[in-house]
Design a protein around this motif. Structure first.
Motif, PDB file in Angstrom:
ATOM      1  N   ALA A 276       0.723  -1.481  -0.032  1.00 48.30           N
ATOM      2  CA  ALA A 276       0.128  -0.134  -0.279  1.00 48.30           C
ATOM      3  C   ALA A 276       0.308   1.074   0.458  1.00 48.30           C
ATOM      4  CB  ALA A 276      -1.072  -0.474   1.315  1.00 48.30           C
ATOM      5  N   GLU A 277       2.028   1.684   0.858  1.00 53.46           N
ATOM      6  CA  GLU A 277       2.723   2.218   0.568  1.00 53.46           C
ATOM      7  C   GLU A 277       2.445   3.571   1.336  1.00 53.46           C
ATOM      8  OE1 GLU A 277       4.494   0.051   0.078  1.00 53.46           O
ATOM      9  OE2 GLU A 277       4.060  -0.557  -1.245  1.00 53.46           O
ATOM     10  N   SER A 278       1.284   3.661   1.212  1.00 50.66           N
ATOM     11  CA  SER A 278       1.130   5.438   1.589  1.00 50.66           C
ATOM     12  C   SER A 278      -0.840   5.265   2.061  1.00 50.66           C
ATOM     13  CB  SER A 278       1.065   6.324   0.598  1.00 50.66           C
ATOM     14  OG  SER A 278       1.297   7.710   1.677  1.00 50.66           O
ATOM     15  N   GLY A 279      -1.025   6.712   2.599  1.00 50.76           N
ATOM     16  CA  GLY A 279      -2.620   6.217   2.781  1.00 50.76           C
ATOM     17  C   GLY A 279      -2.631   7.763   2.447  1.00 50.76           C
ATOM     18  N   ASP A 280      -1.592   9.037   1.677  1.00 50.96           N
ATOM     19  CA  ASP A 280      -2.008   9.555   0.756  1.00 50.96           C
ATOM     20  C   ASP A 280      -1.586   9.559  -0.822  1.00 50.96           C
ATOM     21  OD1 ASP A 280      -2.946  12.909   0.901  1.00 50.96           O
ATOM     22  OD2 ASP A 280      -0.490  12.832  -0.139  1.00 50.96           O
ATOM     23  N   ASN A 281      -3.194   9.644  -1.399  1.00 51.66           N
ATOM     24  CA  ASN A 281      -3.232  10.249  -2.959  1.00 51.66           C
ATOM     25  C   ASN A 281      -2.041  10.557  -3.942  1.00 51.66           C
ATOM     26  OD1 ASN A 281      -5.649   7.904  -3.134  1.00 51.66           O
ATOM     27  ND2 ASN A 281      -6.842   9.288  -3.349  1.00 51.66           N
ATOM     28  N   GLU A 282      -1.309  11.920  -3.298  1.00 47.88           N
ATOM     29  CA  GLU A 282      -0.696  12.762  -3.886  1.00 47.88           C
ATOM     30  C   GLU A 282       0.671  11.783  -3.351  1.00 47.88           C
ATOM     31  OE1 GLU A 282      -0.524  15.513  -6.341  1.00 47.88           O
ATOM     32  OE2 GLU A 282      -3.139  15.029  -6.239  1.00 47.88           O
ATOM     33  N   VAL A 283       0.932  11.570  -2.494  1.00 47.82           N
ATOM     34  CA  VAL A 283       1.971  10.239  -2.345  1.00 47.82           C
ATOM     35  C   VAL A 283       2.369   9.373  -3.236  1.00 47.82           C
ATOM     36  CG1 VAL A 283       3.548   9.545  -0.513  1.00 47.82           C
ATOM     37  CG2 VAL A 283       2.303  11.497   0.087  1.00 47.82           C
ATOM     38  N   LEU A 284       1.189   8.835  -2.884  1.00 47.36           N
ATOM     39  CA  LEU A 284       1.324   7.185  -3.786  1.00 47.36           C
ATOM     40  C   LEU A 284       1.287   7.544  -5.368  1.00 47.36           C
ATOM     41  CD1 LEU A 284      -1.829   5.870  -2.552  1.00 47.36           C
ATOM     42  CD2 LEU A 284       0.127   4.711  -2.585  1.00 47.36           C
ATOM     43  N   LYS A 285       0.681   8.959  -6.396  1.00 52.15           N
ATOM     44  CA  LYS A 285       1.138   8.834  -7.183  1.00 52.15           C
ATOM     45  C   LYS A 285       2.428   9.728  -7.224  1.00 52.15           C
ATOM     46  CE  LYS A 285      -0.100  12.178 -10.925  1.00 52.15           C
ATOM     47  NZ  LYS A 285      -0.877  14.197 -10.804  1.00 52.15           N
TER      48      LYS A 285
END
Length: 426
Positions: A276-285
């Motif tokens: 999953a790596e992160s709970g923030d969409n901007e970080v995931l991008k």
């Protein structure tokens, strides 16, 4: 064909004693498949092992020595190289494996370093297709496996550890179609998938079971569930064995196939993990994950509904992370735990060489100098701008408690001194 070299391959594993020397075994098997001298294999876990290997290599007249190691085994490997150089002054040395592929500068300046896979490079060297040269060369990826890269029964017997408490490892493929910034670059890890013959995978599992009574396996492919037909065939073949095998493997949040998850659940799979790596969409991008928070939730719901245990894997401390994004990551883990019973593991970001993150860390944030032994998903090696070591450690501890332990939130505030690795997982 008359070969210029008599090879031997040493894998240094003082910490990872239970691991098979996968890379060296694959090179050995490739040379054997090609009808060449496949060389001796040694797993070095102690000074005594090294002395034994030296004695055997002296008897065989070895004059080409391959050295490989994981990142945290680097000091041991380099100390041993100095001893080997003294005992084999006329031998040629090749460095390879995870450590020297990601950090070729760690290798000796008077040796050859192969970055990436080594099968074809070593074969070409032994057969005179290329000349030995000091310096770094890029290993050529194999397009397909017309040989078995997995350990034969004799190798399992020689290098396996019957006292090992955890499950054994299976591999069924190489490569990953995604290019996340924290993972190895495309020079080291192909985006095109290459698959092993499933008959060879089944045989390896049978060897583990018959030699050591192992029946639990972690499939170490980057993403096991990429090919639905192949996953189904895997299940069919293991079903035919009728042995009490249990499997866990990695999937990806973009995979949307509850029928496949139901199929594996009926064939001994008990857990599927999602990066999953992160709970923030901007970080995931920004990290190239190509998923959203909604994808993560949909994926774990499917896994749970299929009758499997779901686990999400998060990373804290990406270059783009702030306190706000890290708190969102922990909050997502807590929500998945409370709504669906999903457990989560939190790692601290590590700027490994050979990754885009490693390059980014040179221009943003702060790197904390580490020795090879200190690279750890539990320790701080990198601090994003605006954050501190204390905050990163506390955030990881909090995430581990609140998303894993029974009554985790209460226990976090009552028992802050307990290591999160010792939690009773609920």
């Amino acid at each position: 064909m008359s070969l210029k070299y008599k090879p031997a391959f040493l894998t240094f594993a003082r910490i990872f004693k239970d691991e098979l020397p996968w890379g060296a075994i694959s090179i050995h098997n490739y040379l054997k498949h090609k009808g060449e001298d496949s060389g001796q294999l040694f797993k070095i876990t102690s000074d005594e092992d090294l002395e034994h290997a030296i004695g055997e290599m002296k008897l065989q007249g070895v004059n080409l020595i391959g050295i490989s190691a994981m990142n945290i085994e680097g000091d041991f490997a380099l100390e041993s190289y100095s001893r080997l150089k003294g005992r084999f002054p006329d031998a040629k040395f090749i460095f390879g494996g995870v450590l020297f592929s990601t950090m070729p500068e760690k290798a000796s300046k008077d040796a050859m370093v192969v970055v990436g896979p080594g099968e074809k490079t070593v074969y070409d060297l032994l057969t005179g297709r290329i000349e030995y040269q000091v310096g770094t060369i890029i290993g050529e990826h194999l397009e397909k496996f017309d040989f078995n890269p997995l350990p034969a029964r004799s190798m399992v017997s020689k290098f396996g550890n019957k006292e090992m408490e955890n499950e054994a490892i299976l591999q069924t493929s190489r490569g990953c179609p995604f290019q996340c910034t924290f993972c190895l670059s495309k020079e080291l890890r192909r985006t095109k998938m290459s698959y092993y013959e499933l008959e060879d995978v089944v045989q390896l599992a049978k060897d583990y079971y018959e030699l050591f009574s192992f029946n639990r396996f972690f499939i170490s492919d980057d993403i096991f569930f990429m090919n639905t037909e192949r996953v189904s065939l895997f299940c069919d073949m293991f079903d035919e064995l009728g042995l009490p095998f249990k499997f866990r493997a990695m999937s990806h949040a973009k995979i949307d196939d509850i029928d496949m998850y139901r199929r594996v659940a009926a064939s001994g799979f008990w857990k599927v993990s999602i990066g999953a790596e992160s709970g923030d969409n901007e970080v995931l991008k920004a990290i190239g994950k190509r998923i959203t928070v909604d994808d993560i939730e949909r994926s774990v719901v499917q896994i749970k509904e299929a009758g499997l245990r779901a686990e999400t894997l998060f990373i804290i401390g990406h270059p783009q992370d702030t306190k706000e994004t890290i708190e969102k990551t922990i909050a997502l883990g807590v929500r998945l735990k409370r709504k669906y019973g999903v457990t989560s593991w939190f790692s601290l970001a590590q700027p490994f060489p050979g990754t885009e993150f490693g390059r980014q860390s040179q221009v943003t944030g702060q790197i904390i100098p580490n020795t090879d032994k200190e690279w750890s998903i539990r320790g701080v090696s990198y601090i994003p701008d605006g954050l501190t070591v204390d905050y990163l450690l506390e955030a990881r501890r909090r995430g581990m408690y609140m998303c894993n332990a029974k009554f985790g939130t209460v226990r976090y505030y009552l028992n802050k001194w307990i290591s999160p690795e010792k939690l009773e997982i609920g």
